[in-house]
Design an enzyme around this catalytic site. Structure first.
Site, PDB file in Angstrom:
ATOM      1  N   ASP A 132       0.838  -1.206   0.000  1.00 41.45           N
ATOM      2  CA  ASP A 132       0.000   0.000   0.000  1.00 41.45           C
ATOM      3  C   ASP A 132       0.872   1.256   0.000  1.00 41.45           C
ATOM      4  OD1 ASP A 132       0.904   0.203   2.684  1.00 41.45           O
ATOM      5  OD2 ASP A 132      -0.744  -1.084   3.330  1.00 41.45           O
TER       6      ASP A 132
ATOM      7  N   ASP B 188       0.631   5.362 -13.724  1.00 38.46           N
ATOM      8  CA  ASP B 188       0.210   4.512 -14.827  1.00 38.46           C
ATOM      9  C   ASP B 188      -1.078   5.090 -15.390  1.00 38.46           C
ATOM     10  OD1 ASP B 188       0.105   2.062 -16.421  1.00 38.46           O
ATOM     11  OD2 ASP B 188       1.335   1.233 -14.815  1.00 38.46           O
TER      12      ASP B 188
ATOM     13  N   ASP C 275      -0.383   2.823 -20.611  1.00 38.17           N
ATOM     14  CA  ASP C 275      -0.681   1.406 -20.787  1.00 38.17           C
ATOM     15  C   ASP C 275      -1.220   1.117 -22.193  1.00 38.17           C
ATOM     16  OD1 ASP C 275      -1.065  -1.189 -19.282  1.00 38.17           O
ATOM     17  OD2 ASP C 275      -3.119  -0.896 -19.980  1.00 38.17           O
TER      18      ASP C 275
ATOM     19  N   GLU D 214       3.552   2.254 -23.627  1.00 37.96           N
ATOM     20  CA  GLU D 214       3.765   0.811 -23.771  1.00 37.96           C
ATOM     21  C   GLU D 214       3.284   0.453 -25.169  1.00 37.96           C
ATOM     22  OE1 GLU D 214       2.547  -3.383 -21.606  1.00 37.96           O
ATOM     23  OE2 GLU D 214       1.049  -1.852 -21.950  1.00 37.96           O
TER      24      GLU D 214
ATOM     25  N   HIS E 176       6.471  -5.801 -14.430  1.00 34.78           N
ATOM     26  CA  HIS E 176       5.479  -6.648 -13.766  1.00 34.78           C
ATOM     27  C   HIS E 176       4.812  -7.637 -14.715  1.00 34.78           C
ATOM     28  CE1 HIS E 176       3.281  -3.533 -15.749  1.00 34.78           C
ATOM     29  NE2 HIS E 176       2.151  -4.188 -15.564  1.00 34.78           N
ATOM     30  N   ASP E 177       5.103  -7.549 -16.011  1.00 30.83           N
ATOM     31  CA  ASP E 177       4.519  -8.497 -16.973  1.00 30.83           C
ATOM     32  C   ASP E 177       5.553  -9.506 -17.484  1.00 30.83           C
ATOM     33  OD1 ASP E 177       2.033  -7.205 -16.954  1.00 30.83           O
ATOM     34  OD2 ASP E 177       2.604  -5.857 -18.582  1.00 30.83           O
TER      35      ASP E 177
HETATM   36  C1  NOJ Z   1      -0.350  -3.882 -19.870  1.00 27.64           C
HETATM   37  C2  NOJ Z   1      -0.095  -3.980 -18.409  1.00 27.64           C
HETATM   38  O1  NOJ Z   1       1.284  -3.844 -18.184  1.00 27.64           O
HETATM   39  C3  NOJ Z   1      -0.633  -5.312 -17.955  1.00 27.64           C
HETATM   40  O2  NOJ Z   1      -0.251  -5.638 -16.656  1.00 27.64           O
HETATM   41  C4  NOJ Z   1      -2.134  -5.279 -18.118  1.00 27.64           C
HETATM   42  O3  NOJ Z   1      -2.665  -6.549 -17.832  1.00 27.64           O
HETATM   43  C5  NOJ Z   1      -2.542  -4.900 -19.540  1.00 27.64           C
HETATM   44  N1  NOJ Z   1      -1.767  -3.824 -20.061  1.00 27.64           N
HETATM   45  C6  NOJ Z   1      -3.978  -4.480 -19.592  1.00 27.64           C
HETATM   46  O4  NOJ Z   1      -4.138  -3.231 -18.985  1.00 27.64           O
END
Ligand code: NOJ
Length: 552
Positions: A30, A99, A202, A256, A329-330
């Site tokens: 948090d 973000d 994003d 992104e 994180h992906d």
């Molecule tokens: C990219 C983000 O980095 C990811 O974590 C998310 O699931 C998708 N966009 C959808 O917003």
């Protein structure tokens, strides 16, 4: 407003709020937790944070599904907490980028609720709602989305469907509607006026869809992508945001840009075009998969990495700005990836990978835990995962009858949850992340990979990253110099030179777990060693050794 281009001197640290630090003892990270760790970030030396979404959200996709763009998800804290955090960051010389998730909202957003409950709602046209084929029994076309499912969702038992390129609860916004664009601009102003310094945008290359909504020839993944990635009005929309909002603030944006080519990306970042400051391209993280799809992984080859880095370093030099990253994180953790799955060399290879990308041209991003050499999660069973994408892909795998052991191996290796395990602050039961059981499994190796231990050990990955960061500061060669691949044909060593007005920096990295001859050694008279992970000066490179030289 004068733009200072501060982003060129930034080192940006990504915080995934659920996993960073739990300040109120509910097992979930948090904002108070983040505030308590700002001195840690200061000590590391970063001067900007990218915060993954903290907005109000039902959390189907961990906050990438926003139900209120102007408030904070309660378990993460309050708007007041947010303002304190921002202020405390600024006091420490750390900027903050948020973000920005505006390709889609959450299905819990009041706009969407109104849109689907009332055909005459003014919000109906905020979304992409189309009549299905065959009296509504079939989706409007055969597009499929990013999480292994069809891209349309039927609205109740009506004939209408809404488009959602991600999870069910993430309906795509209709950017053709000027009101939607005005809403987005208002959201941007709201946060910028509060003092935030920019946005990570994003899946921004998906916001414009080809309005013919045509079906395509069937394929396994991302059917229809040519109609929804880099769509016809993308540049127009981004320029509109720039001239109506960004131009008035000294802010930066990083887009992104999934599935974008270099030429497409260049058009997004050439400053005169006034669209985005920089983009995340994924060519390098795709060097160990087929077709840009991480689940179709293949063996990593250094030559492929060099090819794409060379392409982007040359392709944007003097024209637009690059971003540099090896984790987020992906993505799964970089340790154990890029040929470095030899546990014995975890520290050496973490430092080597860090060095290899840090001296390129662009703004480096560090993902939380990367500076400790954190590894993939040690998940044992499917139930250990939380991520919606992981479950959807599992369901898809079962539907198309992928062999169980293969499916399991793929999910365990590639799931995004690998990068989302709690930050390892110390070796206590919950790694100092929380004092109760966290929302996702803590990695067992917190016993020896943790911030406390690494801060005490001068030779740790943490202290090495500190050096990388401080070496970059104010260094014009790294910022503006040109880039030359010194050993393009080597499959073992990555060596490159940066040069500006006769000043040179040379990086030499051994990407293997063997001792190899350094073919450049005799050419390094007149250079001094300024950084390395072994402190050797001889003509061979130890496993995963990296050296940085500078001319006198
Ligand atoms: C990219 C983000 O980095 C990811 O974590 C998310 O699931 C998708 N966009 C959808 O917003």
């Amino acid at each position: 407003m004068k733009k200072t281009n501060w982003y060129k001197d930034a080192v940006i640290y990504q915080i995934y709020p659920r996993s960073f630090c739990d300040g109120n003892g509910d097992g979930l990270g948090d904002i108070p937790g983040i505030i308590s760790k700002l001195d840690y970030l200061k000590e590391l030396g970063v001067n900007c944070v990218w915060l993954s979404p903290v907005y109000d959200s039902p959390q189907e996709d961990n906050g990438y599904d926003i139900s209120n763009y102007r408030d904070i998800y309660k378990p993460f804290g309050t708007l007041e907490n947010f303002k304190v955090m921002l202020d405390e960051m600024h006091k420490r010389g750390i900027r903050l980028i948020m973000d920005l998730v505006v390709n889609h909202t959450s299905s819990e957003h009041p706009w969407f609720k109104s849109a689907i409950s009332d055909k005459n709602s003014p919000y109906r046209d905020y979304y992409i709602i189309k009549k299905g084929r065959k009296n509504g029994t079939k989706a409007p076309n055969n597009w499929s989305g990013f999480f292994g499912e069809g891209a349309w969702e039927r609205i109740g038992d009506s004939e209408d469907y809404y488009l959602r390129l991600f999870a069910k609860g993430q309906p795509d916004l209709n950017w053709e509607n000027p009101k939607v664009r005005e809403e987005v601009k208002d959201i941007l102003r709201y946060w910028l006026d509060m003092g935030v310094d920019g946005f990570r945008c994003d899946v921004i290359t998906l916001i414009s869809k080809d309005q013919r909504f045509k079906s395509v020839f069937p394929s396994l993944a991302l059917r229809g992508r040519k109609y929804f990635v880099n769509g016809p009005r993308l540049h127009e929309y981004l320029h509109e945001l720039y001239k109506d909002v960004y131009v008035n603030y000294d802010c930066m944006t990083v887009g992104e840009t999934v599935l974008s080519t270099l030429d497409q990306a260049r058009d997004l970042v050439i400053p005169e075009r006034e669209e985005l400051t920089m983009v995340f391209n994924f060519d390098h993280t795709d060097t160990d998969n087929h077709f840009g799809i991480k689940w179709f992984y293949k063996k990593f080859k250094l030559k492929n990495l060099k090819k794409v880095v060379n392409k982007w370093q040359h392709g944007l030099h003097g024209q637009g700005w690059n971003s540099l990253f090896i984790e987020n994180h992906d993505q799964r953790r970089c340790v154990g990836r890029f040929n470095t799955d030899d546990k014995e060399y975890r520290e050496a290879s973490s430092k080597m990978l860090g060095t290899t990308y840090f001296f390129l041209q662009g703004t480096p991003f560090i993902y939380e835990g990367q500076e400790l050499g954190m590894t993939n999660g040690d998940f044992e069973k499917l139930e250990d995962f939380v991520d919606v994408e992981t479950y959807n892909i599992h369901a898809l795998g079962e539907r198309i009858k992928i062999l169980k052991p293969f499916l399991k191996k793929t999910l365990f290796k590639c799931s995004r949850d690998n990068a989302r395990t709690p930050m390892q602050w110390d070796d206590s039961e919950y790694a100092g992340f929380s004092n109760v059981k966290p929302w996702i499994k803590v990695n067992k190796n917190k016993s020896f990979i943790n911030a406390k231990k690494e801060i005490e050990d001068q030779d740790s990955v943490f202290h090495y990253y500190q050096k990388l960061i401080s070496y970059r500061k104010g260094n014009e060669v790294i910022k503006e110099g040109n880039y030359i691949d010194l050993l393009p044909h080597s499959s073992k060593i990555y060596a490159y030179k940066r040069e500006l007005n006769g000043q040179e920096i040379i990086v030499v990295s051994n990407f293997t777990n063997k001792t190899v001859k350094n073919p450049l050694f005799n050419k390094l008279n007149g250079y001094k060693l300024v950084l390395s992970n072994y402190n050797n000066t001889n003509g061979t490179l130890e496993p995963f050794e990296t050296r940085v030289y500078q001319n006198y």
